[in-house]
Design an enzyme around this catalytic site. Structure first.
Site, mmCIF file in Angstrom:
data_model
loop_
_atom_site.group_PDB
_atom_site.id
_atom_site.type_symbol
_atom_site.label_atom_id
_atom_site.label_comp_id
_atom_site.label_asym_id
_atom_site.label_seq_id
_atom_site.Cartn_x
_atom_site.Cartn_y
_atom_site.Cartn_z
ATOM 1 N N LYS A 52 43.844 37.071 42.405
ATOM 2 C CA LYS A 52 42.722 36.549 42.176
ATOM 3 C C LYS A 52 42.488 35.238 41.628
ATOM 4 O O LYS A 52 44.273 34.909 41.219
ATOM 5 C CB LYS A 52 41.923 37.397 41.091
ATOM 6 C CG LYS A 52 42.583 38.077 39.993
ATOM 7 C CD LYS A 52 41.695 38.434 38.855
ATOM 8 C CE LYS A 52 40.623 37.376 38.283
ATOM 9 N NZ LYS A 52 41.212 36.842 37.227
ATOM 10 N N HIS B 137 38.139 43.584 38.186
ATOM 11 C CA HIS B 137 38.595 44.888 37.148
ATOM 12 C C HIS B 137 37.690 45.285 37.345
ATOM 13 O O HIS B 137 37.703 46.855 37.852
ATOM 14 C CB HIS B 137 39.523 44.199 35.994
ATOM 15 C CG HIS B 137 39.783 43.023 36.274
ATOM 16 N ND1 HIS B 137 41.354 42.612 36.825
ATOM 17 C CD2 HIS B 137 40.986 41.796 35.615
ATOM 18 C CE1 HIS B 137 42.266 41.520 36.942
ATOM 19 N NE2 HIS B 137 41.710 41.129 36.157
HETATM 20 C C1 BG6 Z 1 42.850 38.426 34.107
HETATM 21 C C2 BG6 Z 1 41.471 37.639 33.417
HETATM 22 O O1 BG6 Z 1 42.545 38.710 35.684
HETATM 23 O O2 BG6 Z 1 43.125 39.676 33.044
HETATM 24 C C3 BG6 Z 1 41.845 36.636 32.112
HETATM 25 O O3 BG6 Z 1 41.869 36.282 34.304
HETATM 26 C C4 BG6 Z 1 42.035 38.320 31.326
HETATM 27 O O4 BG6 Z 1 40.743 36.396 31.297
HETATM 28 C C5 BG6 Z 1 43.270 39.353 31.551
HETATM 29 O O5 BG6 Z 1 42.753 38.128 30.270
HETATM 30 C C6 BG6 Z 1 43.013 40.472 31.394
HETATM 31 O O6 BG6 Z 1 43.607 41.425 31.582
HETATM 32 P P1 BG6 Z 1 44.837 42.894 30.725
HETATM 33 O O7 BG6 Z 1 45.436 43.575 31.998
HETATM 34 O O8 BG6 Z 1 45.195 42.295 29.764
HETATM 35 O O9 BG6 Z 1 43.705 43.680 30.651
#
Ligand code: BG6
Length: 491
Positions: free
Chosen positions: A150, A242
């Site tokens: 993404k 997400h």
């Molecule tokens: C990414 C986003 O997809 O996911 C980021 O672009 C974010 O902004 C990150 O910080 C969060 O991932 P995790 O695994 O740290 O929860």
């Protein structure tokens, strides 16, 4: 059982993995450490090869030397394991804008017929050119795979254009769109929680569920990603992918099998049933926020605009109130919030159940009524589950009740190491398992729901409300849920 989720699944076949963006941040922090782990566990066949691709000219040894330094931060410290891994890597300089620079790849593949995967860890604007130049260089076989990260587009139209460009070279069965949340152990565990236990599924509908909350809170700010983040904002960066994936896994109907399409069909049904937030609804069902200076973990931190170096109307926090228009979920409010520089780093899902129909304990609870049961699914950190239940406070006097937690922490239950999301996702690509990757129609349905919100904000000139860094968003987000007589669950 789908091999993607089956522990006894097939071994990874010998492969060539071509990694574009090999000198970049994601490759150094996540992709190479994940491959190193798999290599040290003996999962990667000996004759497999990783072709690291960057723009600058460099020898194989020059690249290995750079990577060796980065890998010192990885969990694996054994120098022999690191050297064995580095020996699998060769380096090629390729410029995405120069088709001729792709031609030498053909020589790398001459006479080699094994799984071939192209991982594009580069800005999406290069996806189309890279796919076409790979095809022109004659290195794309019918069994080759393409892996993209993404953001896939910034709205439905641009996502379609990006996916169309890739589809001119790679069929859907060859395309792996990563949402790294799907590689997280605890996210996969959502399926097990729901479909390997009877007690939850029977309560999993509007008959018993009062409302659902999903929070993905981060402590970090811009993290040197100003160029990307300021054109995205929290809604596109976190919710479109997400958070909606979490919502789908939490609320979808039981798939008939764990087959990749069976699961993805169910997820798409949820995305299509999400009630659109359009027009004036953005005023009551959404809240945008942006952090000002404050403190996180006791350390002073700058305002978003100061990190960025200029004023901006991009949101670093968003709260949403939606519903899923299906028989099962009709009229169950779903509250979502996610943001940067919040009070702590935690991702969790809270399912709050309806109150008992008639309380025989009236006026005995701490404040006169019973707290509802709540299932708190903690995804990170300290992943686990809590079931909030009412219990009697011990004593021979007046009957008194209090909330208590049935508390399950996976880290205490299982001694096994939880692999990083990319460890699973990378080997799933090589095995040809698509379950944990987003199908094209999922990406489109998610954007189709996000676009009207962005449009509503633009039309109504909704600028973000400020919140101090180190707090859980602007007060308007509290107001949004309190208007419904509910409140955010704070851990
Ligand atoms: C990414 C986003 O997809 O996911 C980021 O672009 C974010 O902004 C990150 O910080 C969060 O991932 P995790 O695994 O740290 O929860």
């Amino acid at each position: 059982m789908s091999p993607a989720l089956d522990p006894a699944r097939s071994p990874v076949p010998p492969f060539d993995l071509v990694l574009f963006g090999a000198t970049g941040d994601l490759a150094g922090r996540k992709l190479f450490p994940a491959l190193l782990h798999r290599c040290s566990e003996g999962v990667i066949p000996d004759d497999s090869r990783i072709i690291a691709v960057g723009r600058s000219a460099m020898s194989d040894d020059g690249f290995r030397a750079q990577l060796r330094v980065k890998l010192q931060k990885a969990e694996i410290k054994d120098p022999a394991a690191i050297e064995t891994f580095l020996a699998r890597i060769v380096y090629r300089a390729i410029d995405a804008d120069d088709p001729a620079s792709f031609l030498p790849l053909a020589a790398d593949f001459e006479g080699v017929s094994r799984v071939r995967a192209f991982y594009l860890s580069v800005a999406p604007r290069y996806y189309s050119a890279i796919c076409h130049h790979l095809a022109s260089a004659g290195v794309v076989t019918p069994d080759s795979r393409i892996v993209v990260e993404k953001p896939i587009g910034t709205d439905l139209a641009s996502a379609r254009a990006t996916m169309d460009a890739i589809a001119e070279v790679f069929a859907e069965r060859q395309t792996y769109r990563i949402d790294h949340y799907l590689g997280k152990e605890t996210v996969q565990n959502l399926l097990v929680l729901r479909f390997a236990n009877t007690i939850f599924e029977r309560l999993w509908s509007n008959a018993d569920v009062d409302h659902i909350q999903i929070t993905c809170a981060e402590e970090v700010g811009l993290e040197d990603r100003a160029g990307y983040y300021d054109t995205s904002g929290a809604l596109r960066d976190m919710v479109q992918n997400h958070v909606l994936q979490l919502l789908c896994l939490l609320t979808m109907e039981p798939p008939n099998t764990l087959d990749s399409n069976a699961i993805r069909d169910e997820k798409v049904r949820i995305l299509k049933a999400l009630r659109p937030i359009t027009g004036a609804d953005v005023l009551t069902r959404t809240v945008r926020g942006q952090y000002r200076a404050g403190s996180v973990d006791g350390q002073p931190v700058k305002a978003y605009a100061d990190e960025l170096g200029r004023d901006s109307t991009t949101e670093t926090f968003v709260a949403l109130h939606t519903e899923i228009d299906t028989w099962r979920w009709s009229k169950v409010p779903i509250y979502i919030r996610t943001g940067k520089r919040m009070a702590g780093r935690f991702s969790e899902i809270v399912v709050t159940f309806k109150p008992v129909p008639h309380s025989i304990f009236d006026r005995l609870g701490a404040d006169g009524h019973l707290a509802p049961n709540r299932l708190v699914i903690r995804l990170q950190p300290d992943d686990g589950m809590q079931l909030v239940t009412m219990a009697k406070i011990p004593g021979s006097g007046r009957l008194r009740l209090r909330e208590t937690n049935l508390d399950l922490r996976f880290g205490e239950q299982f001694k096994d190491r939880a692999p990083d999301a990319y460890e699973r996702l990378l080997t799933d690509v090589l095995r040809g398992e698509q379950t944990l990757f987003m199908r094209r129609d999922e990406v489109e349905a998610a954007w189709a729901w996000i676009d009207p919100i962005e449009q509503g904000w633009r039309e109504r000139m909704q600028v973000p409300h400020f919140y101090p860094a180190g707090t859980n968003g602007p007060s308007q987000a509290i107001g949004m849920i309190e208007r419904d007589g509910r409140s955010w669950y704070e851990p």
